[in-house]
Design an enzyme around this catalytic site. Structure first.
Site, PDB file in Angstrom:
ATOM      1  N   ASP A  40       6.361  17.554  35.067  1.00  0.00           N
ATOM      2  CA  ASP A  40       7.275  16.436  34.793  1.00  0.00           C
ATOM      3  C   ASP A  40       6.563  15.149  34.358  1.00  0.00           C
ATOM      4  OD1 ASP A  40       6.362  15.717  37.345  1.00  0.00           O
ATOM      5  OD2 ASP A  40       8.359  15.444  38.210  1.00  0.00           O
ATOM      6  N   HIS A  41       5.445  14.826  35.038  1.00  0.00           N
ATOM      7  CA  HIS A  41       4.752  13.577  34.702  1.00  0.00           C
ATOM      8  C   HIS A  41       3.368  13.601  35.331  1.00  0.00           C
ATOM      9  CE1 HIS A  41       5.741  12.502  38.806  1.00  0.00           C
ATOM     10  NE2 HIS A  41       7.043  12.588  38.557  1.00  0.00           N
ATOM     11  N   HIS A  53       4.192  16.513  45.466  1.00  0.00           N
ATOM     12  CA  HIS A  53       4.538  15.101  45.277  1.00  0.00           C
ATOM     13  C   HIS A  53       3.461  14.197  45.873  1.00  0.00           C
ATOM     14  CE1 HIS A  53       6.790  11.326  45.306  1.00  0.00           C
ATOM     15  NE2 HIS A  53       7.590  11.903  44.415  1.00  0.00           N
ATOM     16  N   THR A  70      10.626  11.575  37.553  1.00  0.00           N
ATOM     17  CA  THR A  70      11.143  12.947  37.553  1.00  0.00           C
ATOM     18  C   THR A  70      12.499  13.038  36.860  1.00  0.00           C
ATOM     19  OG1 THR A  70       9.918  13.500  39.536  1.00  0.00           O
ATOM     20  CG2 THR A  70      11.850  14.835  39.088  1.00  0.00           C
ATOM     21  N   GLU A  94       6.551  19.306  39.782  1.00  0.00           N
ATOM     22  CA  GLU A  94       6.258  17.931  40.183  1.00  0.00           C
ATOM     23  C   GLU A  94       4.779  17.592  39.919  1.00  0.00           C
ATOM     24  OE1 GLU A  94       8.143  15.387  41.293  1.00  0.00           O
ATOM     25  OE2 GLU A  94       6.383  14.141  41.615  1.00  0.00           O
TER      26      GLU A  94
HETATM   27  C1  GP9 Z   1      12.716  13.784  44.524  1.00  0.00           C
HETATM   28  C2  GP9 Z   1      11.788  14.084  43.418  1.00  0.00           C
HETATM   29  C3  GP9 Z   1      10.724  13.032  43.250  1.00  0.00           C
HETATM   30  O1  GP9 Z   1      13.981  14.324  44.403  1.00  0.00           O
HETATM   31  O2  GP9 Z   1      12.404  14.447  42.262  1.00  0.00           O
HETATM   32  O3  GP9 Z   1      10.845  12.266  42.125  1.00  0.00           O
HETATM   33  P1  GP9 Z   1       9.680  11.266  41.616  1.00  0.00           P
HETATM   34  O4  GP9 Z   1       9.377  10.339  42.775  1.00  0.00           O
HETATM   35  O5  GP9 Z   1       8.476  12.079  41.235  1.00  0.00           O
HETATM   36  O6  GP9 Z   1      10.295  10.599  40.442  1.00  0.00           O
END
Ligand code: GP9
Length: 416
Positions: free
Chosen positions: A253-254, A194, A80, A38
Site C-alpha cells: 500500500d505505501h 503496521h 492505506t 500493509e
Molecule cells: C487500519 C489500517 C492502517 O485499518 O488500514 O492504515 P494506515 O495507518 O497504514 O493508513
C-alpha cells in the site's frame, strides 16, 4: 475552465481505441482476489539477510507470476485508504486528507461496482474497526456486497492492532469458500506489518543480525511474517480449489515511514543517491498470478496503483473506455506514465523528483538509462502532463463530476 479541462481529458481518453491483446477477456468470469499488503515495500523483494530470504513465499510465487518491478504507490495523506482508493477507483488520492473521509458520498466507477454489474459477488475483508478511514460508509458507496470487518472475525490470534494476518487470511478464505458465490471479487487489506512493526517473540522467525533492536530490523521481521502468512493463504486457496480459476494479485500500500538512508544502504550493501532513495520509498511490489500461471516474468516498465482497475478489467474482457478512470491498462500498450501524488513521475525514460519532495528538497530530472541527472527540459512535457492529471483528478473528485458528466451524456443521447 477546470470542469471543461476534465471533460476534455476524459473525452480524449474515451476516443482513444484500446489495443486489445490476446489477454483481453482471456480470464472472463474468473474470480479475482486482490491483497493489499500493509507497508509492503519493493526493496526487500528477492533479498536475504544472513542467508535467509526475507520474502521466500513471494519470491516463489514470482516464478509463475507477473512481477512489476517498478510499481509505485500513489498515496498521499490518506495512506492505506489512498492506496485502496487509487487501486479500486483509479483516480488520484487527494493532495490533502483522504478521499474516503472527505468525499465518501461522491460518484465513482469503482472496481467492485463494475464487477457487480458483470455478475460478480464483491466483498472486502479487513480485520479492524469498520469505521477506520470511514471504510464502512465508503464501501457501501463502492457497492461491495459485504464488508467483513473486525467483528466478523474470531479473535483467535491477536496481533498488533488486531488479528494476525495468518488468521485473517485463513478466516477470509473460509468465508470465500462457504459464504460467497462465484465468480467473486475479494479485496483483502492486511495489518500485521503496521508501524512500529513490533512482533511477539514467538512470531519472529528471521535473524535480522546487525538490525536487531532497530525499527528497520523489526520491519524486516514483520514483512517476513506476512510473507509466511501469504504462503499459507496460497496453499489454502489451492486446497480449497480456488487457485486455478482465480486471478490473484498482491501489492503493497505505501512505504514504511523509515526514512534513514543509512539503514537502506547498510541493508543493500551499496551507497544510494537521490534517485535510488526516491524509488525505494515509492516502489511497492505488484504480483499478478494468472489462472494458468501464464505470461509470467518481470515487467520493468513503470506502473502504479491506479493501473490495477483498468488492467483487471482488461483480463476479464470488460471495456474500460466508458469509465472515469485515470490509470493505465498495463496490457493495452498505451502510455505508461505513472504520476505520484507529490508530482513525482516516471515514463520509463525519465524520472522527475519535484523540489518539495519529502526527503530531498532539490528537485531533479533523471535520465533512467544512465541514472544521472539530465537537463530539466527532458522532464518538462511529462511534468506538464503530470500536473494536468493531478488537477483533473482533484477536480473530478471534489466537484463530483462523474455523476454530472453521466447526466449530461444521457441528456445529450435523449435529445438526439
Ligand atoms: C487500519 C489500517 C492502517 O485499518 O488500514 O492504515 P494506515 O495507518 O497504514 O493508513
Amino acid at each position: 475552465a477546470d470542469v471543461e479541462q476534465a471533460k476534455a481529458f476524459f473525452a480524449e481518453r474515451q476516443r482513444t481505441a484500446p489495443q486489445n491483446d490476446a489477454l483481453f477477456g482471456k480470464y472472463k468470469d474468473s474470480n479475482v482476489i486482490i491483497v493489499q499488503g500493509e507497508a509492503f515495500m519493493n526493496f526487500m523483494i528477492g533479498q536475504s539477510i544472513g542467508g535467509q530470504e526475507i520474502t521466500p513465499h513471494f519470491n516463489e510465487l514470482m516464478k509463475e507470476s507477473q512481477y512489476y518491478s517498478h510499481f509505485y504507490h500513489q498515496t498521499g495523506q490518506g495512506r492505506t485508504s489512498d492506496a485502496d482508493f487509487g487501486a479500486n477507483i483509479s483516480l488520484h488520492p487527494l493532495p490533502v486528507g483522504s478521499a474516503f473521509v472527505r468525499y465518501a458520498d461522491h460518484t465513482y466507477d469503482s472496481l467492485p461496482s463494475i464487477l457487480k454489474d458483470n455478475g460478480y459477488s464483491t466483498n472486502v475483508f479487513h480485520a479492524y474497526e469498520s469505521g477506520f478511514w470511514n471504510r464502512y460508509t465508503m464501501y457501501q458507496n463502492m457497492k461491495y456486497d459485504k464488508f467483513y470487518s473486525k467483528n466478523d472475525f474470531a479473535q483467535d490470534d491477536p496481533l498488533g492492532w488486531s488479528l494476525s494476518d495468518e488468521s485473517f487470511f485463513r478466516q477470509s478464505v473460509e468465508k470465500m469458500s462457504s459464504e460467497v458465490t462465484e465468480p467473486f471479487y475479494s479485496f483483502l487489506i492486511t495489518l500485521s506489518s503496521h508501524h512500529p512493526y513490533a512482533l511477539p517473540k514467538e512470531k519472529q522467525q528471521l535473524d535480522v543480525g546487525e538490525f536487531q533492536g532497530t525499527m528497520f530490523g523489526n520491519y524486516l521481521q514483520s514483512v517476513h511474517y506476512v510473507d509466511s502468512a501469504l504462503g499459507k493463504m496460497v496453499e489454502d486457496l489451492k486446497n480449497r480449489g480456488l487457485w486455478e480459476n482465480t486471478i490473484f494479485m498482491f501489492y503493497g500500500d505505501h512505504d514504511n515511514s523509515i526514512k534513514e538512508q543509512s539503514q537502506y544502504e547498510q541493508f543493500l550493501g551499496r551507497s544510494l543517491n537521490e534517485l535510488d532513495m526516491t524509488q525505494i520509498m515509492n516502489e511497492v511490489p505488484l504480483l499478478v498470478h494468472l489462472p494458468d500461471g501464464a505470461a509470467a516474468g518481470t515487467i520493468d516498465e513503470p506502473s502504479g496503483q491506479l493501473d490495477i482497475t483498468p488492467s483487471v478489467l482488461h483480463l476479464l474482457g470488460v471495456s474500460d473506455q466508458s469509465y472515469y478512470h485515470m490509470g493505465n491498462d498495463v496490457y493495452d500498450g498505451s502510455s505508461r506514465t505513472v504520476v505520484l501524488r507529490n508530482g513525482t513521475f516516471s515514463d520509463g525514460s525519465v524520472f522527475y523528483i519535484p523540489s518539495d519532495d519529502y526527503i530531498y528538497e532539490s528537485g531533479a530530472c533523471y535520465d533512467l538509462s544512465t541514472r544521472d541527472k539530465t537537463d530539466s527540459n527532458a522532464c518538462r512535457p511529462g511534468h506538464d502532463e503530470a500536473t494536468k492529471r493531478l488537477h483533473v483528478s482533484d477536480t473530478v473528485i471534489t466537484y463530483d463530476l462523474i455523476q454530472r458528466f453521466r447526466e449530461e451524456d444521457s441528456s445529450t443521447a435523449t435529445s438526439q
